[in-house]
Design an enzyme around this catalytic site. Structure first.
Site, PDB file in Angstrom:
ATOM      1  N   GLU A   1       0.883  -4.183   6.322  1.00 14.17           N
ATOM      2  CA  GLU A   1       2.243  -4.249   5.779  1.00 14.17           C
ATOM      3  C   GLU A   1       2.971  -2.951   6.127  1.00 14.17           C
ATOM      4  OE1 GLU A   1       2.486  -4.429   1.454  1.00 14.17           O
ATOM      5  OE2 GLU A   1       4.563  -3.823   1.591  1.00 14.17           O
TER       6      GLU A   1
ATOM      7  N   ARG B   1       7.889  -9.835   1.621  1.00 14.15           N
ATOM      8  CA  ARG B   1       7.854  -8.543   2.333  1.00 14.15           C
ATOM      9  C   ARG B   1       8.556  -8.606   3.698  1.00 14.15           C
ATOM     10  NH1 ARG B   1       5.872  -7.748  -2.108  1.00 14.15           N
ATOM     11  NH2 ARG B   1       4.108  -6.379  -2.574  1.00 14.15           N
TER      12      ARG B   1
ATOM     13  N   SER C   1       0.234  -1.065  -0.872  1.00 16.40           N
ATOM     14  CA  SER C   1      -0.553  -2.113  -0.197  1.00 16.40           C
ATOM     15  C   SER C   1      -0.525  -1.853   1.305  1.00 16.40           C
ATOM     16  CB  SER C   1       0.070  -3.489  -0.434  1.00 16.40           C
ATOM     17  OG  SER C   1       0.040  -3.813  -1.787  1.00 16.40           O
TER      18      SER C   1
HETATM   19  N1  EPU Z   1      -8.509  -8.095  -6.166  1.00 20.69           N
HETATM   20  C1  EPU Z   1      -9.853  -7.850  -5.987  1.00 20.69           C
HETATM   21  N2  EPU Z   1     -10.228  -6.635  -5.512  1.00 20.69           N
HETATM   22  C2  EPU Z   1      -9.328  -5.644  -5.229  1.00 20.69           C
HETATM   23  C3  EPU Z   1      -7.952  -5.917  -5.387  1.00 20.69           C
HETATM   24  C4  EPU Z   1      -7.566  -7.162  -5.862  1.00 20.69           C
HETATM   25  O1  EPU Z   1     -10.698  -8.695  -6.233  1.00 20.69           O
HETATM   26  O2  EPU Z   1      -9.749  -4.564  -4.829  1.00 20.69           O
HETATM   27  C5  EPU Z   1      -8.103  -9.390  -6.738  1.00 20.69           C
HETATM   28  C6  EPU Z   1      -7.675  -9.210  -8.196  1.00 20.69           C
HETATM   29  O3  EPU Z   1      -8.756  -9.327  -9.055  1.00 20.69           O
HETATM   30  C7  EPU Z   1      -6.699 -10.328  -8.401  1.00 20.69           C
HETATM   31  C8  EPU Z   1      -6.055 -10.493  -7.040  1.00 20.69           C
HETATM   32  O4  EPU Z   1      -6.931  -9.880  -6.092  1.00 20.69           O
HETATM   33  O5  EPU Z   1      -7.352 -11.534  -8.709  1.00 20.69           O
HETATM   34  C9  EPU Z   1      -4.659  -9.918  -6.967  1.00 20.69           C
HETATM   35  O6  EPU Z   1      -4.711  -8.523  -7.262  1.00 20.69           O
HETATM   36  P1  EPU Z   1      -3.407  -7.712  -7.763  1.00 20.69           P
HETATM   37  O7  EPU Z   1      -2.771  -8.384  -8.915  1.00 20.69           O
HETATM   38  O8  EPU Z   1      -3.805  -6.285  -7.906  1.00 20.69           O
HETATM   39  O9  EPU Z   1      -2.358  -7.886  -6.594  1.00 20.69           O
HETATM   40  P2  EPU Z   1      -2.470  -7.843  -4.993  1.00 20.69           P
HETATM   41  O10 EPU Z   1      -2.250  -9.220  -4.468  1.00 20.69           O
HETATM   42  O11 EPU Z   1      -3.686  -7.118  -4.583  1.00 20.69           O
HETATM   43  C10 EPU Z   1       0.131  -7.582  -4.748  1.00 20.69           C
HETATM   44  C11 EPU Z   1       1.134  -6.696  -4.050  1.00 20.69           C
HETATM   45  C12 EPU Z   1       1.269  -5.364  -4.763  1.00 20.69           C
HETATM   46  C13 EPU Z   1       1.728  -5.628  -6.185  1.00 20.69           C
HETATM   47  C14 EPU Z   1       0.711  -6.551  -6.875  1.00 20.69           C
HETATM   48  C15 EPU Z   1       1.147  -6.976  -8.244  1.00 20.69           C
HETATM   49  C16 EPU Z   1       1.036  -7.382  -1.729  1.00 20.69           C
HETATM   50  C17 EPU Z   1       0.683  -6.984  -0.331  1.00 20.69           C
HETATM   51  N3  EPU Z   1       0.746  -6.481  -2.672  1.00 20.69           N
HETATM   52  O12 EPU Z   1      -1.147  -6.957  -4.662  1.00 20.69           O
HETATM   53  O13 EPU Z   1       2.271  -4.623  -4.087  1.00 20.69           O
HETATM   54  O14 EPU Z   1       1.871  -4.437  -6.915  1.00 20.69           O
HETATM   55  O15 EPU Z   1       0.554  -7.761  -6.083  1.00 20.69           O
HETATM   56  O16 EPU Z   1       2.184  -7.897  -8.124  1.00 20.69           O
HETATM   57  O17 EPU Z   1       1.572  -8.461  -1.940  1.00 20.69           O
HETATM   58  C18 EPU Z   1       2.746  -2.928  -2.476  1.00 20.69           C
HETATM   59  O18 EPU Z   1       3.375  -3.782  -1.850  1.00 20.69           O
HETATM   60  O19 EPU Z   1       2.648  -1.746  -2.059  1.00 20.69           O
HETATM   61  C19 EPU Z   1       2.060  -3.290  -3.704  1.00 20.69           C
HETATM   62  C20 EPU Z   1       1.306  -2.432  -4.376  1.00 20.69           C
END
Ligand code: EPU
Length: 344
Positions: A340, A170, A245
């Site tokens: 972010e 990012r 995010s």
């Molecule tokens: N999780 C939770 N609770 C929540 C959200 C997530 O426990 O409310 C846990 C999930 O269970 C999982 C882990 O956190 O084990 C990761 O969750 P997820 O795959 O949804 O991804 P994220 O790390 O929360 C990142 C990106 C997203 C992108 C997803 C999928 C960042 C800041 N965000 O989210 O990007 O879509 O991975 O690759 O890195 C964005 O930048 O706007 C965005 C949506």
């Protein structure tokens, strides 16, 4: 050309930010070519010297906290060109004003592959190169070859190579030392006529198996799967204002993670260079924030990393919620989470 035809004054930015914040800018100008952008910049230098300029794409990563006192520039450059080589490499140049997902769809339809995992991300082609958008194990920078931009102060064109832009999670030079100095005009992507699906990201493999797509995944099916996953987890900005995010996932030391894991053996995490990345959404959920509201601002009920506008929120309402969430995460885990989203 007279300034009157170059920009509008006192324009609402409601259609230009996905949080749905109702602020105004002093001037708003759109351009569909480099020539037109230079003319706007010349007129601004003449009529409003020294005033600030802000480039906005779809406004999907911005939080307006007040009226903007300068000029907001918006790209409508949507031209494209492709150079498909015998070795199967497709170089695709795209205008910064294209809606990102329309561009991804266009590439997949033409048989130029690589961007499938980045399907359905809100925003524009220009913003993808500034923000290094990423999802499901892919980042825009893996496919970016060059970025052409115009320097706002001089109107001069500059072409940046991938390496000059120092991409990271990012991050890019456009968010660091070049911040606020350039308007991106075109981005050149290096894609492939061979489909090589990237299915290593956490839940993606499971989703592919659950749909019986193992071994028979097509580019269109992968794109549709990503769209379905995003729709299930993330709010549609047209229905519920948000900026995707809101926080970046923090990277903590291995020692700090070992302590965290002792208390929370199931804590999700990814080993990265320099430490362990812990999903901010998980930290926020552990603090009990998921689905909670503070006035008209809220933490999204299906993904705690996303802050939403339940209706009529101001930028200050969202910032107050962000501060409260950060304070709770710091108090409970001793971890600092950083927004972010850019505050304007
Ligand atoms: N999780 C939770 N609770 C929540 C959200 C997530 O426990 O409310 C846990 C999930 O269970 C999982 C882990 O956190 O084990 C990761 O969750 P997820 O795959 O949804 O991804 P994220 O790390 O929360 C990142 C990106 C997203 C992108 C997803 C999928 C960042 C800041 N965000 O989210 O990007 O879509 O991975 O690759 O890195 C964005 O930048 O706007 C965005 C949506």
């Amino acid at each position: 050309m007279q300034p009157a035809t170059m920009w509008t004054e006192n324009q609402s930015l409601l259609p230009y930010n996905t949080f749905g914040i109702d602020v105004r800018c002093a001037r708003f100008a759109e351009y569909d070519s480099e020539t037109r952008l230079r003319a706007i910049l010349d007129a601004l230098r003449r009529d409003h010297p020294g005033e600030s300029v802000l480039c906005v794409g779809a406004g999907s990563n911005l939080l307006f906290t007040r009226d903007y006192p300068g000029t907001v520039l918006h790209s409508n450059i949507t031209r494209w060109a492709a150079d498909v080589r015998d070795d199967g490499t497709a170089y695709v140049i795209a205008g910064s004003g294209w809606v990102w997902d329309e561009f991804v769809d266009f590439c997949v339809r033409n048989g130029w592959y690589g961007l499938e995992n980045l399907s359905y991300i809100p925003g524009t082609v220009g913003a993808s190169a500034v923000q290094n958008i990423g999802a499901y194990g892919a980042e825009a920078e893996q496919f970016i070859e060059r970025v052409a931009a115009i320097e706002l102060a001089t109107g001069e064109t500059r072409v940046f190579t991938h390496d000059e832009l120092r991409y990271a999670y990012r991050q890019s030079a456009f968010k660091q030392e070049l911040r606020g100095r350039y308007a991106v005009t075109t981005v050149t992507f290096r894609l492939s006529t061979t489909f090589r699906p990237a299915t290593g990201y956490g839940s993606l493999g499971r989703e592919i198996a659950a749909r019986g797509l193992e071994g028979k995944l097509t580019p269109q099916a992968l794109r549709q799967l990503i769209i379905d996953i995003r729709r299930a987890k993330l709010p549609e900005p047209t229905e519920l204002g948000n900026g995707g995010s809101f926080f970046v996932n923090p990277v903590i030391s291995r020692e700090a993670f070992a302590l965290l894991q002792a208390d929370y053996p199931a804590a999700p995490h990814y080993d990265v260079e320099g430490g362990v990345k812990v999903p901010a959404g998980w930290l926020i959920e552990q603090c009990g924030w998921k689905g909670r509201r503070l006035g008209p601002a809220g933490v999204y009920e299906r993904q705690a990393l996303v802050l939403v506008n339940h209706g009529g929120a101001t930028g200050a309402d969202i910032v107050a919620l962000s501060d409260a969430v950060r304070d709770t995460v710091r108090a409970k885990f001793g971890i600092e989470i950083q927004p972010e989203v850019n505050f304007i």
